[in-house]
Design an enzyme around this catalytic site. Structure first.
Site, PDB file in Angstrom:
ATOM      1  N   GLY A 146       0.833  -1.196   0.000  1.00  0.00           N
ATOM      2  CA  GLY A 146       0.000   0.000   0.000  1.00  0.00           C
ATOM      3  C   GLY A 146       0.862   1.238   0.000  1.00  0.00           C
ATOM      4  O   GLY A 146       2.046   1.205  -0.335  1.00  0.00           O
ATOM      5  N   ASN A 147       0.254   2.344   0.382  1.00  0.00           N
ATOM      6  CA  ASN A 147       0.985   3.613   0.434  1.00  0.00           C
ATOM      7  C   ASN A 147       0.399   4.474   1.535  1.00  0.00           C
ATOM      8  O   ASN A 147      -0.555   4.089   2.214  1.00  0.00           O
ATOM      9  CB  ASN A 147       0.952   4.318  -0.931  1.00  0.00           C
ATOM     10  CG  ASN A 147      -0.462   4.571  -1.404  1.00  0.00           C
ATOM     11  OD1 ASN A 147      -1.185   5.373  -0.812  1.00  0.00           O
ATOM     12  ND2 ASN A 147      -0.868   3.871  -2.466  1.00  0.00           N
ATOM     13  N   ARG A 148       0.934   5.670   1.695  1.00  0.00           N
ATOM     14  CA  ARG A 148       0.609   6.503   2.849  1.00  0.00           C
ATOM     15  C   ARG A 148      -0.522   7.502   2.585  1.00  0.00           C
ATOM     16  O   ARG A 148      -0.779   8.358   3.412  1.00  0.00           O
ATOM     17  CB  ARG A 148       1.858   7.270   3.297  1.00  0.00           C
ATOM     18  CG  ARG A 148       2.985   6.381   3.784  1.00  0.00           C
ATOM     19  CD  ARG A 148       4.235   7.194   4.044  1.00  0.00           C
ATOM     20  NE  ARG A 148       4.000   8.267   5.005  1.00  0.00           N
ATOM     21  CZ  ARG A 148       4.816   9.298   5.193  1.00  0.00           C
ATOM     22  NH1 ARG A 148       5.908   9.395   4.454  1.00  0.00           N
ATOM     23  NH2 ARG A 148       4.530  10.213   6.094  1.00  0.00           N
ATOM     24  N   SER A 149      -1.192   7.400   1.459  1.00  0.00           N
ATOM     25  CA  SER A 149      -2.230   8.380   1.156  1.00  0.00           C
ATOM     26  C   SER A 149      -3.367   8.300   2.171  1.00  0.00           C
ATOM     27  O   SER A 149      -3.929   7.225   2.415  1.00  0.00           O
ATOM     28  CB  SER A 149      -2.785   8.147  -0.250  1.00  0.00           C
ATOM     29  OG  SER A 149      -3.800   9.082  -0.545  1.00  0.00           O
TER      30      SER A 149
ATOM     31  N   ALA B 132      -4.087   7.486  -4.675  1.00  0.00           N
ATOM     32  CA  ALA B 132      -2.770   6.938  -4.965  1.00  0.00           C
ATOM     33  C   ALA B 132      -2.908   5.440  -5.205  1.00  0.00           C
ATOM     34  O   ALA B 132      -2.742   4.640  -4.277  1.00  0.00           O
ATOM     35  CB  ALA B 132      -1.805   7.215  -3.805  1.00  0.00           C
TER      36      ALA B 132
END
Length: 398
Positions: free
Chosen positions: A201-204, A268
């Protein structure tokens, strides 16, 4: 400001809204209906507002309250708005102080509906809502969730914080230049699961996407939010479509874009996903070997939107979270992405040094396919959102 309160069980939440309004410096007069006082009494409203409370046009007649309140208000918000109150407002009935105030108001008026699902979905209520909106009034979409008793469904009053944000947006005096437009906003970060508990995943956080939705609602748009794993209150008045993976987002964004005037890809999406997802949690091995995880590329939603749209509709806005390196600056990489993707606008974030993600403020540059470059100074993400919609509106007019 005038806070109208009609007779529903959600009236108690209006006390929290009143506190938010007064603590932020607004002078608020509460105008409940007689039915509302059966749920929350006048002493509560008077204590929280610091002002007397009346329901009848024949009280303090010398001050002509049924005319004065509406004429002098900067905003009238009715929370909760019952089906009965919406019907009266739509058809110009005026049998108490609140409905008289609505008839004399020359300021923005916001209705926050709350009622049982069957009442909200009834054709008469839906017609009344459409009628009010056609006259320039703002009617929020109710939230979905637990209602009175064991019932669940659409009809729940939006949370006080969401109604407060809608009030602030209306007081901001932005033009309703997106009235009649349908816009789609993606928000958050997608997740690609390796096993039942782990994902790429990502930090959005979704903060910018939700700010874009709130700003568009304030400007009169019909808003669909495709939301990926966002832990924020839903923007009041938006349709929320929840997704998890990039493929989920692709499917829902393409579907919603079919009748949209603009699509803003603020989410994102993960660029890669595991080639295979296993059904059981991946365990450590006794010999300390690590798993070999093969990745495959996810679909490029932004590029597909551009490639498949007919006659350059909808307008498409991309986002680029960039850092500079030895091959070029943030804007160098962003201009190359804009040309590669083919979208109409690209909103560029410099995310180096722990900036942007999860922060309430941001600073961006809006690049146009026509060669324009518009810096947006550091400020709240809602201000950034309005700057993006300003750029969209300018191009929609062309």
């Amino acid at each position: 400001m005038v806070l109208g309160v009609s007779g529903g069980i959600a009236s108690y939440k209006a006390a929290s809204l009143l506190r938010l309004l007064t603590e932020s410096g607004h002078s608020v007069t509460v105008v409940p209906t007689e039915a509302a006082l059966k749920f929350v009494g006048a002493p509560t409203w008077e204590a929280l507002s610091g002002r007397p409370v009346h329901t009848d046009v024949f009280e303090d007649v010398h001050e002509v309250p049924h005319v004065r309140l509406g004429q002098h208000a900067d905003l009238v918000v009715v929370a909760p708005s019952t089906a009965n109150l919406l019907a009266k407002a739509a058809h110009g009935l005026a049998d108490d102080l609140l409905t008289n105030t609505l008839l004399t108001a020359r300021c923005p008026v916001l209705f926050a509906p709350a009622m049982h699902t069957e009442m909200w979905l009834n054709a008469a209520t839906q017609h009344n809502v459409e009628l009010l909106r056609s006259r320039g009034f703002s009617v929020l979409e109710p939230a979905s969730g637990r209602l009175t008793g064991a019932d669940t469904g659409p009809g729940r009053l939006p949370e006080p914080e969401q109604i407060y944000t809608a009030c602030v947006n209306l007081l901001d005096e932005r033009p309703r230049d997106l009235q009649g437009k349908h816009v789609v906003v993606s928000a958050g970060g997608t997740r690609e699961y390796l096993d039942p508990v782990r994902f790429l995943g990502n930090r959005s956080s979704g903060l910018q996407g939700y700010a874009l939705a709130e700003a568009a609602i304030a400007r009169g748009a019909t808003v669909t939010v495709v939301s990926a794993n966002v832990a924020l209150p839903d923007p009041a008045g938006a349709e929320i479509v929840r997704v998890v993976s990039t493929e989920d987002m692709r499917r829902e964004v393409l579907s919603a874009a079919a009748d949209a005037d603009a699509v803003v890809m603020a989410a994102a999406p993960a660029d890669f996903r595991p080639a295979e997802r296993v059904d059981a949690k991946i365990k450590k091995t006794p010999d300390g070997t690590t798993p070999d995880i093969q990745l495959v590329e996810n679909p490029d939603i932004l590029a597909e939107l551009v490639r498949t749209r007919p006659e350059k509709k909808p307008m498409i806005v991309g986002f680029a979270a960039e850092t500079g390196d030895d091959r070029g600056s943030v804007l160098d990489h962003a201009r190359a992405k804009l040309e590669r993707k083919g979208c109409d606008l690209l909103v560029v974030n410099d995310v180096s040094g722990e900036r942007v993600f999860g922060q309430a403020d941001s600073e961006v540059v809006i690049l146009g396919a026509d060669g324009t470059e518009a810096p947006v100074p550091h400020g709240p993400k809602l201000s950034v959102a309005h700057a993006v919609w300003d750029a969209v509106v300018d191009r929609l007019g062309q």
